[in-house]
Design a protein around this motif. Structure first.
Motif, mmCIF file in Angstrom:
data_model
loop_
_atom_site.group_PDB
_atom_site.id
_atom_site.type_symbol
_atom_site.label_atom_id
_atom_site.label_comp_id
_atom_site.label_asym_id
_atom_site.label_seq_id
_atom_site.Cartn_x
_atom_site.Cartn_y
_atom_site.Cartn_z
ATOM 1 N N PHE A 1 0.792 -1.232 0.000
ATOM 2 C CA PHE A 1 0.000 0.000 0.000
ATOM 3 C C PHE A 1 0.820 1.276 0.000
ATOM 4 C CE2 PHE A 1 -2.781 -3.144 2.198
ATOM 5 C CZ PHE A 1 -3.650 -3.317 1.134
ATOM 6 N N ILE A 2 1.867 1.346 0.790
ATOM 7 C CA ILE A 2 2.683 2.563 0.854
ATOM 8 C C ILE A 2 4.164 2.227 0.681
ATOM 9 C CG2 ILE A 2 1.182 4.133 2.131
ATOM 10 C CD1 ILE A 2 2.378 3.077 4.711
ATOM 11 N N PRO A 3 4.544 1.745 -0.489
ATOM 12 C CA PRO A 3 5.947 1.352 -0.682
ATOM 13 C C PRO A 3 6.873 2.558 -0.660
ATOM 14 C CG PRO A 3 4.764 1.273 -2.753
ATOM 15 C CD PRO A 3 3.749 1.569 -1.679
ATOM 16 N N GLY A 4 8.059 2.329 -0.154
ATOM 17 C CA GLY A 4 9.066 3.376 -0.158
ATOM 18 C C GLY A 4 9.135 4.184 1.115
ATOM 19 N N THR A 5 8.250 3.966 2.070
ATOM 20 C CA THR A 5 8.304 4.756 3.290
ATOM 21 C C THR A 5 9.357 4.237 4.259
ATOM 22 O OG1 THR A 5 6.554 3.435 4.291
ATOM 23 C CG2 THR A 5 5.898 5.447 3.148
ATOM 24 N N THR A 6 9.678 2.995 4.245
ATOM 25 C CA THR A 6 10.659 2.269 5.061
ATOM 26 C C THR A 6 10.390 2.327 6.554
ATOM 27 O OG1 THR A 6 12.254 4.093 5.107
ATOM 28 C CG2 THR A 6 12.509 2.458 3.363
ATOM 29 N N VAL A 7 9.771 3.378 7.072
ATOM 30 C CA VAL A 7 9.486 3.454 8.503
ATOM 31 C C VAL A 7 8.490 2.368 8.887
ATOM 32 C CG1 VAL A 7 8.508 4.903 10.318
ATOM 33 C CG2 VAL A 7 9.998 5.906 8.594
ATOM 34 N N VAL A 8 7.454 2.215 8.079
ATOM 35 C CA VAL A 8 6.440 1.201 8.362
ATOM 36 C C VAL A 8 7.046 -0.193 8.218
ATOM 37 C CG1 VAL A 8 4.181 0.318 7.651
ATOM 38 C CG2 VAL A 8 4.613 2.768 7.622
ATOM 39 N N GLY A 9 7.870 -0.401 7.215
ATOM 40 C CA GLY A 9 8.518 -1.693 7.026
ATOM 41 C C GLY A 9 9.473 -2.027 8.160
ATOM 42 N N LEU A 10 10.244 -1.029 8.586
ATOM 43 C CA LEU A 10 11.158 -1.261 9.711
ATOM 44 C C LEU A 10 10.389 -1.551 11.000
ATOM 45 C CD1 LEU A 10 13.916 1.421 9.058
ATOM 46 C CD2 LEU A 10 14.069 -1.047 8.758
ATOM 47 N N ALA A 11 9.272 -0.857 11.209
ATOM 48 C CA ALA A 11 8.438 -1.135 12.385
ATOM 49 C C ALA A 11 7.884 -2.556 12.304
ATOM 50 C CB ALA A 11 7.314 -0.119 12.484
ATOM 51 N N GLY A 12 7.475 -2.988 11.119
ATOM 52 C CA GLY A 12 6.975 -4.347 10.935
ATOM 53 C C GLY A 12 8.036 -5.391 11.237
ATOM 54 N N PHE A 13 9.250 -5.170 10.722
ATOM 55 C CA PHE A 13 10.332 -6.117 10.994
ATOM 56 C C PHE A 13 10.709 -6.123 12.478
ATOM 57 C CE2 PHE A 13 11.409 -6.071 6.374
ATOM 58 C CZ PHE A 13 11.280 -7.432 6.182
ATOM 59 N N ALA A 14 10.656 -4.941 13.129
ATOM 60 C CA ALA A 14 10.950 -4.883 14.560
ATOM 61 C C ALA A 14 9.902 -5.654 15.361
ATOM 62 C CB ALA A 14 11.014 -3.429 15.019
ATOM 63 N N LEU A 15 8.633 -5.511 14.991
ATOM 64 C CA LEU A 15 7.583 -6.267 15.679
ATOM 65 C C LEU A 15 7.744 -7.768 15.450
ATOM 66 C CD1 LEU A 15 4.456 -4.000 15.058
ATOM 67 C CD2 LEU A 15 5.609 -4.417 17.232
ATOM 68 N N LEU A 16 8.093 -8.166 14.234
ATOM 69 C CA LEU A 16 8.334 -9.584 13.956
ATOM 70 C C LEU A 16 9.518 -10.109 14.775
ATOM 71 C CD1 LEU A 16 7.859 -9.847 10.081
ATOM 72 C CD2 LEU A 16 6.442 -10.878 11.852
ATOM 73 N N ALA A 17 10.591 -9.341 14.827
ATOM 74 C CA ALA A 17 11.766 -9.768 15.591
ATOM 75 C C ALA A 17 11.432 -9.873 17.080
ATOM 76 C CB ALA A 17 12.920 -8.798 15.362
ATOM 77 N N ALA A 18 10.663 -8.913 17.593
ATOM 78 C CA ALA A 18 10.271 -8.966 19.009
ATOM 79 C C ALA A 18 9.386 -10.172 19.269
ATOM 80 C CB ALA A 18 9.561 -7.675 19.397
ATOM 81 N N GLY A 19 8.452 -10.450 18.368
ATOM 82 C CA GLY A 19 7.579 -11.613 18.533
ATOM 83 C C GLY A 19 8.359 -12.915 18.511
ATOM 84 N N ILE A 20 9.340 -13.024 17.618
ATOM 85 C CA ILE A 20 10.156 -14.242 17.539
ATOM 86 C C ILE A 20 11.019 -14.378 18.800
ATOM 87 C CG2 ILE A 20 12.051 -15.329 16.271
ATOM 88 C CD1 ILE A 20 10.806 -14.039 13.713
ATOM 89 N N TRP A 21 11.614 -13.280 19.226
ATOM 90 C CA TRP A 21 12.461 -13.322 20.419
ATOM 91 C C TRP A 21 11.649 -13.722 21.651
ATOM 92 C CZ3 TRP A 21 12.963 -10.266 24.932
ATOM 93 C CH2 TRP A 21 14.112 -10.532 25.673
ATOM 94 N N PHE A 22 10.454 -13.095 21.820
ATOM 95 C CA PHE A 22 9.601 -13.472 22.948
ATOM 96 C C PHE A 22 9.108 -14.909 22.822
ATOM 97 C CE2 PHE A 22 8.759 -8.783 23.591
ATOM 98 C CZ PHE A 22 9.436 -8.719 24.802
ATOM 99 N N GLY A 23 8.905 -15.368 21.599
ATOM 100 C CA GLY A 23 8.515 -16.755 21.389
ATOM 101 C C GLY A 23 9.578 -17.726 21.890
ATOM 102 N N TYR A 24 10.843 -17.447 21.560
ATOM 103 C CA TYR A 24 11.933 -18.289 22.056
ATOM 104 C C TYR A 24 12.065 -18.173 23.585
ATOM 105 C CZ TYR A 24 14.042 -19.839 17.680
ATOM 106 O OH TYR A 24 14.288 -20.454 16.496
ATOM 107 N N ARG A 25 11.983 -16.949 24.092
ATOM 108 C CA ARG A 25 12.212 -16.727 25.520
ATOM 109 C C ARG A 25 11.113 -17.333 26.389
ATOM 110 N NH1 ARG A 25 11.673 -11.008 28.348
ATOM 111 N NH2 ARG A 25 9.548 -11.787 28.374
ATOM 112 N N ASP A 26 9.847 -17.117 25.998
ATOM 113 C CA ASP A 26 8.738 -17.484 26.874
ATOM 114 C C ASP A 26 8.101 -18.827 26.556
ATOM 115 O OD1 ASP A 26 9.167 -15.090 28.108
ATOM 116 O OD2 ASP A 26 7.532 -14.037 27.088
ATOM 117 N N LEU A 27 8.158 -19.257 25.297
ATOM 118 C CA LEU A 27 7.473 -20.493 24.923
ATOM 119 C C LEU A 27 8.416 -21.668 24.731
ATOM 120 C CD1 LEU A 27 4.886 -19.032 22.377
ATOM 121 C CD2 LEU A 27 4.548 -19.497 24.812
ATOM 122 N N GLY A 28 9.704 -21.436 24.744
ATOM 123 C CA GLY A 28 10.662 -22.517 24.574
ATOM 124 C C GLY A 28 11.207 -22.555 23.158
ATOM 125 N N SER A 29 12.221 -23.383 22.967
ATOM 126 C CA SER A 29 12.890 -23.399 21.666
ATOM 127 C C SER A 29 12.045 -24.049 20.574
ATOM 128 C CB SER A 29 14.244 -24.083 21.775
ATOM 129 O OG SER A 29 14.087 -25.460 22.015
#
Length: 155
Positions: free
Chosen positions: A23-51
């Protein structure tokens, strides 16, 4: 953190990634926020739910992100965003052969020192050498300088 919070982090990360790619290509802020949320979700998944649950979270996020990027970057989808119209317009050039030095015309406006002259059926913007020419007076083309038509009043 419970699994619902981790799932929401992954969901909003993918949603931001979809927004960036489709929808809004080229803004990079939204994409970086999306990747940060994905990374946080994966990290919390490993930390709290196990490997094992972390591996499932990682693989799921990577596959869905890859599908989103693949769909967004297909040529058909990129063509919707690209400018495909061709501009074939042109500017009227005063040096065209319809008005030549020595041609005569009638002033449609007062030339003080510039104005409009009618040469046969062609209206052109012209200038004088500094003198004023009244409306309706007969004028003659002296020369064409780059993109200006220089005229003088015919006595």
């Amino acid at each position: 953190m419970d699994w619902i919070s981790i799932a929401l982090l992954l969901f909003f990360g993918l949603l931001f990634l979809i927004a960036e790619v489709l929808f809004i290509p080229g803004t990079t802020v939204v994409g970086l926020a999306g990747f940060a949320l994905l990374a946080a979700g994966i990290w919390f998944g490993y930390r709290d739910l196990g490997s094992s649950a972390g591996h499932v979270t990682l693989i799921t996020a990577l596959v869905l992100a890859g599908v989103i990027i693949y769909i967004g970057l297909r040529p058909k989808n990129m063509a919707r965003l690209a400018l495909t119209d061709v501009n074939d317009g042109h500017v009227r050039d005063a040096r065209l052969p319809d008005v030549q030095p020595g041609a005569t015309g009638r002033a449609l406006s007062a030339l003080r020192p510039s104005g409009t002259v009618l040469f046969a059926e062609h209206r052109r913007e012209v200038v004088t050498r500094g003198e004023f020419v009244p409306t309706g007076a007969e004028v003659r083309v002296l020369r064409i300088e780059q993109n200006r038509i220089v005229v003088e009043a015919v006595s």
